[in-house]
Enzyme design. Structure first.
Site, PDB file in Angstrom:
ATOM      1  CE1 TYR A   1      -2.599  -2.442  -1.989  1.00 27.78           C
ATOM      2  CE2 TYR A   1      -3.805  -4.466  -2.414  1.00 27.78           C
ATOM      3  CZ  TYR A   1      -3.806  -3.124  -2.098  1.00 27.78           C
ATOM      4  OH  TYR A   1      -4.984  -2.464  -1.887  1.00 27.78           O
TER       5      TYR A   1
ATOM      6  CD  GLU B   1      -2.010   0.753  -3.905  1.00 31.78           C
ATOM      7  OE1 GLU B   1      -1.423   1.216  -2.908  1.00 31.78           O
ATOM      8  OE2 GLU B   1      -3.211   0.418  -3.899  1.00 31.78           O
TER       9      GLU B   1
ATOM     10  CG  ASP C   1      -3.021  -4.168   1.922  1.00 34.98           C
ATOM     11  OD1 ASP C   1      -4.215  -4.104   2.255  1.00 34.98           O
ATOM     12  OD2 ASP C   1      -2.148  -3.409   2.374  1.00 34.98           O
TER      13      ASP C   1
ATOM     14  CB  CYS D   1       0.089   2.742   8.014  1.00 34.66           C
ATOM     15  SG  CYS D   1       1.836   2.564   7.579  1.00 34.66           S
TER      16      CYS D   1
ATOM     17  CB  CYS E   1      19.120  -3.261   3.573  1.00 33.45           C
ATOM     18  SG  CYS E   1      19.759  -2.776   1.961  1.00 33.45           S
TER      19      CYS E   1
ATOM     20  CB  CYS F   1      -0.917  -0.009   1.219  1.00 35.56           C
ATOM     21  SG  CYS F   1      -1.938   1.481   1.362  1.00 35.56           S
TER      22      CYS F   1
ATOM     23  CE1 TYR G   1      -6.229   2.098  -4.288  1.00 34.79           C
ATOM     24  CE2 TYR G   1      -8.540   2.248  -3.644  1.00 34.79           C
ATOM     25  CZ  TYR G   1      -7.251   1.804  -3.402  1.00 34.79           C
ATOM     26  OH  TYR G   1      -6.982   1.079  -2.281  1.00 34.79           O
TER      27      TYR G   1
END
Length: 257
Positions: free
Chosen positions: A168, A128, A163, A231, A240, A85, A116
């Protein structure tokens, strides 16, 4: 404007319908040329037609106060990431020092100027995407890759957390060959970290950035406008290292000289 060239309403109607089809066919050729990714097989056969008119967005970033529309100042560079998202992903990037502007939109598919609900249908091929305009003198592309890898699960294929759907999926859209090399190096290094933690194989795509379509204005800086909004961004516990990416990239360049 095209209609004024024809006196026949029949021809006017045909040319109006023809133009979107032409655009779609052109985009299909672009898609075929820039990626052999498995997702295209399902979505380029019969993508939604889309439209010629782009989405209209506020030209000013709601948080940073900077421009949300190109052209951007020449000293800045561009990076594009898909990591689930885009609401939470955009916020993660706009809070970083050295980021000039961010925008959310759709990229990686074949439908021009999608809306959308069309992207959600899975029939456009788009993911997205967050576009990041950044100052490389303050924040490096390697730093952005660190934010990308550490803040989602890149092993989930067509989805991210709760999601689900190819919109996604995890993607690095590179704008030049240097970004491609660094993205590939970072993926190799991050896979080692994920494997150590018990994750599976990374499914992230690393593909050329070709077309970016703005999402509707209410999506732009969504979590600033809606602080309690959804969120889906989650850290994965792996690390990383930007310095390792830089060192590996430098070693490869020296080897090629």
């Amino acid at each position: 404007m095209v209609c004024h060239c024809f006196s026949s309403s029949f021809l006017r109607g045909r040319i109006i319908h023809f133009l979107p089809c032409f655009v779609v066919l052109l985009l299909l050729n672009i898609c075929a040329s820039v990626s052999s990714d498995k997702w295209y097989n399902a979505y380029t056969k019969k993508p939604l037609a889309g439209r010629l008119a782009p989405v209209i967005v506020d030209p000013k970033h709601a948080v940073l106060g900077t421009s949300a529309l190109p052209p951007f100042p020449k000293q800045y560079e561009t990076a594009l990431f898909s990591m689930g998202c885009f609401w939470g992903a955009e916020r993660k990037f706009w809070t970083q020092s050295g980021v000039f502007s961010t925008q959310v939109g759709y990229s990686g598919g074949c439908t021009p100027n999608p809306h959308y609900d069309e992207v959600r249908s899975g029939k456009t091929g788009h993911a997205e995407t967050v576009r990041v305009i950044f100052d490389p003198a303050v924040i490096s592309y390697e730093d952005l890759l660190q934010l990308f890898w550490e803040n989602h699960d890149p092993t989930q294929g067509a989805g991210q957390g709760d999601d689900t759907g190819p919109q996604y999926r995890s993607v690095v859209h590179y704008v030049n060959m240097e970004q491609r090399s660094k993205a590939e190096i970072s993926m190799k290094l991050f896979q080692l970290e994920l494997t150590r933690l018990g994750y599976g194989e990374i499914t992230t795509e690393i593909v050329p950035a070709h077309l970016f379509y703005y999402a509707e204005d209410y999506h732009q800086q969504y979590l600033h406008k809606n602080p309690l909004g959804y969120c889906g961004l989650r850290t994965n516990g792996a690390t990383c290292s930007p310095s390792l990416i830089k060192n590996e990239y430098g070693s490869e360049r020296n080897h090629d000289l």
